[in-house]
Design a protein around this motif. Structure first.
Motif, PDB file in Angstrom:
ATOM      1  N   ARG A  90       1.183  -1.035  -0.061  1.00 15.60           N
ATOM      2  CA  ARG A  90      -0.023   0.093  -0.057  1.00 15.60           C
ATOM      3  C   ARG A  90       0.723   1.255  -0.170  1.00 15.60           C
ATOM      4  O   ARG A  90       2.057   1.378   0.358  1.00 15.60           O
ATOM      5  CB  ARG A  90      -0.911  -0.096   1.162  1.00 15.60           C
ATOM      6  CG  ARG A  90      -0.297   0.286   2.516  1.00 15.60           C
ATOM      7  CD  ARG A  90      -1.376   0.012   3.825  1.00 15.60           C
ATOM      8  NE  ARG A  90      -2.209   0.975   3.395  1.00 15.60           N
ATOM      9  CZ  ARG A  90      -3.315   0.804   4.369  1.00 15.60           C
ATOM     10  NH1 ARG A  90      -3.725  -0.486   5.105  1.00 15.60           N
ATOM     11  NH2 ARG A  90      -4.176   1.828   4.212  1.00 15.60           N
ATOM     12  N   PHE A  91       0.271   2.480  -0.423  1.00 19.28           N
ATOM     13  CA  PHE A  91       1.014   3.539  -0.353  1.00 19.28           C
ATOM     14  C   PHE A  91       1.073   4.177   1.157  1.00 19.28           C
ATOM     15  O   PHE A  91       0.305   4.240   1.855  1.00 19.28           O
ATOM     16  CB  PHE A  91       0.187   4.661  -1.211  1.00 19.28           C
ATOM     17  CG  PHE A  91       1.010   6.072  -1.351  1.00 19.28           C
ATOM     18  CD1 PHE A  91       1.984   6.398  -1.873  1.00 19.28           C
ATOM     19  CD2 PHE A  91       0.385   7.055  -0.328  1.00 19.28           C
ATOM     20  CE1 PHE A  91       2.654   7.592  -1.944  1.00 19.28           C
ATOM     21  CE2 PHE A  91       1.084   8.256  -0.409  1.00 19.28           C
ATOM     22  CZ  PHE A  91       2.093   8.524  -1.059  1.00 19.28           C
ATOM     23  N   PHE A  92       2.413   4.699   1.351  1.00 21.48           N
ATOM     24  CA  PHE A  92       2.584   5.191   2.706  1.00 21.48           C
ATOM     25  C   PHE A  92       3.059   6.606   2.486  1.00 21.48           C
ATOM     26  O   PHE A  92       4.097   7.022   1.864  1.00 21.48           O
ATOM     27  CB  PHE A  92       3.714   4.560   3.400  1.00 21.48           C
ATOM     28  CG  PHE A  92       3.088   3.120   4.045  1.00 21.48           C
ATOM     29  CD1 PHE A  92       2.734   3.096   5.209  1.00 21.48           C
ATOM     30  CD2 PHE A  92       3.397   2.160   3.182  1.00 21.48           C
ATOM     31  CE1 PHE A  92       2.357   1.649   5.668  1.00 21.48           C
ATOM     32  CE2 PHE A  92       2.878   0.630   3.562  1.00 21.48           C
ATOM     33  CZ  PHE A  92       2.536   0.779   4.841  1.00 21.48           C
ATOM     34  N   LYS A  93       2.245   7.498   3.102  1.00 18.09           N
ATOM     35  CA  LYS A  93       2.608   9.027   3.140  1.00 18.09           C
ATOM     36  C   LYS A  93       3.926   9.288   3.459  1.00 18.09           C
ATOM     37  O   LYS A  93       4.563  10.265   2.855  1.00 18.09           O
ATOM     38  CB  LYS A  93       1.514   9.707   3.888  1.00 18.09           C
ATOM     39  CG  LYS A  93       1.390  11.392   3.453  1.00 18.09           C
ATOM     40  CD  LYS A  93       0.464  12.076   4.153  1.00 18.09           C
ATOM     41  CE  LYS A  93       0.313  13.283   3.821  1.00 18.09           C
ATOM     42  NZ  LYS A  93      -0.899  14.089   4.490  1.00 18.09           N
ATOM     43  N   ASP A  94       4.412   8.846   4.475  1.00 18.31           N
ATOM     44  CA  ASP A  94       5.606   8.962   5.064  1.00 18.31           C
ATOM     45  C   ASP A  94       6.776   8.961   4.094  1.00 18.31           C
ATOM     46  O   ASP A  94       7.827   9.688   4.430  1.00 18.31           O
ATOM     47  CB  ASP A  94       5.699   8.771   6.549  1.00 18.31           C
ATOM     48  CG  ASP A  94       5.774   7.207   6.592  1.00 18.31           C
ATOM     49  OD1 ASP A  94       5.483   6.622   5.737  1.00 18.31           O
ATOM     50  OD2 ASP A  94       6.064   6.612   7.681  1.00 18.31           O
TER      51      ASP A  94
END
Length: 271
Positions: A90-94
């Motif tokens: 999944r995409f991780f913003k950090d």
């Protein structure tokens, strides 16, 4: 003469058909035996030992900061492990990246524990360094056993990773002009009498994704998906991919998203 020639051909075809039927029956019996063997081992799956080791590594303070990985955010919030694997990659913003469990754990090791992860990335498989990562991945995956796969393709980076994984799956190259789809892109393909899942289908993706990490009985080793993919690259005679690289995560994204709705059954056990 033509009549006898025709009879001869018909007889030959009948013999070939009969022998093919025998081979098919024997193959089916072999596949059934392999499945029975796996089922017999499930109650005492050695992967459980790696799962326990991974839990200990997860909860034990380590690194220059002397903290555990219990504060690691795997996508469902800091410290939430239950069900997290079923939503990865999944995409991780950090990090601004799509990550799988291995690459995300490396991020947490670096940020939370202050560990220099480059030696872990560069280490060969089946070494103490990589075994630690395999054990942690096994523990995290085990916390999603019985959970439905629900991988998001909402974020643009997630969709981009899916498309990259799909292109890589069909990319042919190397000295044998192989691609992932050569072995895993059609029904009924077998190697050493074992069926190979047809990954582009939901059933095949589910079979290929939901049972890894898995214990390899023939090697006595615990393999996560990063190791599984690296071995596929080796068999294709491609250069070994960088551990946790964008392309390996993308391949995982392609499989996982195609398997959406299937039930996680990790840690698995393989031949």
């Amino acid at each position: 003469m033509k009549r006898w020639h025709a009879i001869g051909i018909a007889t030959a075809l009948a013999v070939v058909g009969a022998s093919t039927g025998v081979v098919s029956a024997e193959t089916d019996k072999s596949i059934e035996s392999i499945e029975q063997y796996r089922e017999a081992l499930r109650d005492g799956n050695p992967a459980e030992l790696f799962e326990a080791q991974g839990e200990e590594l997860w909860k034990t303070p380590a690194g220059p900061k002397n903290v555990s990985l219990e504060g690691c955010d795997l996508g469902l919030g800091a410290g939430v492990v239950q069900g997290a694997y079923a939503h990865l990659p999944r995409f991780f913003k950090d990090t601004g990246k799509v990550q799988d469990v291995e690459s995300r754990v490396l991020t947490c090791m670096s940020t939370l524990q202050g560990i220099d992860v480059k030696p872990l990335i560069d280490a060969k498989f089946n070494t103490p360094e990589k075994d630690r990562l395999e054990a942690i991945a096994t523990y995290v995956s085990g916390q999603s056993k019985g959970v439905k796969v629900e991988v998001s393709l909402v974020h643009p980076e997630e969709r981009k990773a899916f498309e990259l994984g799909k292109r890589m799956f069909y990319y042919q190259g190397g000295p044998h002009d192989f691609s992932c789809s050569t072995c895993h892109g059609q029904e009924g393909v077998r190697i050493r009498l074992q069926e190979l899942p047809n990954i582009p289908t939901h059933k095949g993706a589910a079979a290929g994704w939901t049972s890894w990490p898995a214990y390899r009985v023939s090697a006595g080793q615990m393999w996560g998906m990063q190791w599984r993919l690296a071995d596929c690259f080796r068999q294709q005679r491609f250069p070994e991919p960088i551990y946790g690289s964008d392309v390996t995560v993308a391949l995982s994204m392609y499989m996982a998203a195609t398997a959406n709705g299937a039930t996680m059954d990790t840690p698995g056990i393989k031949r």
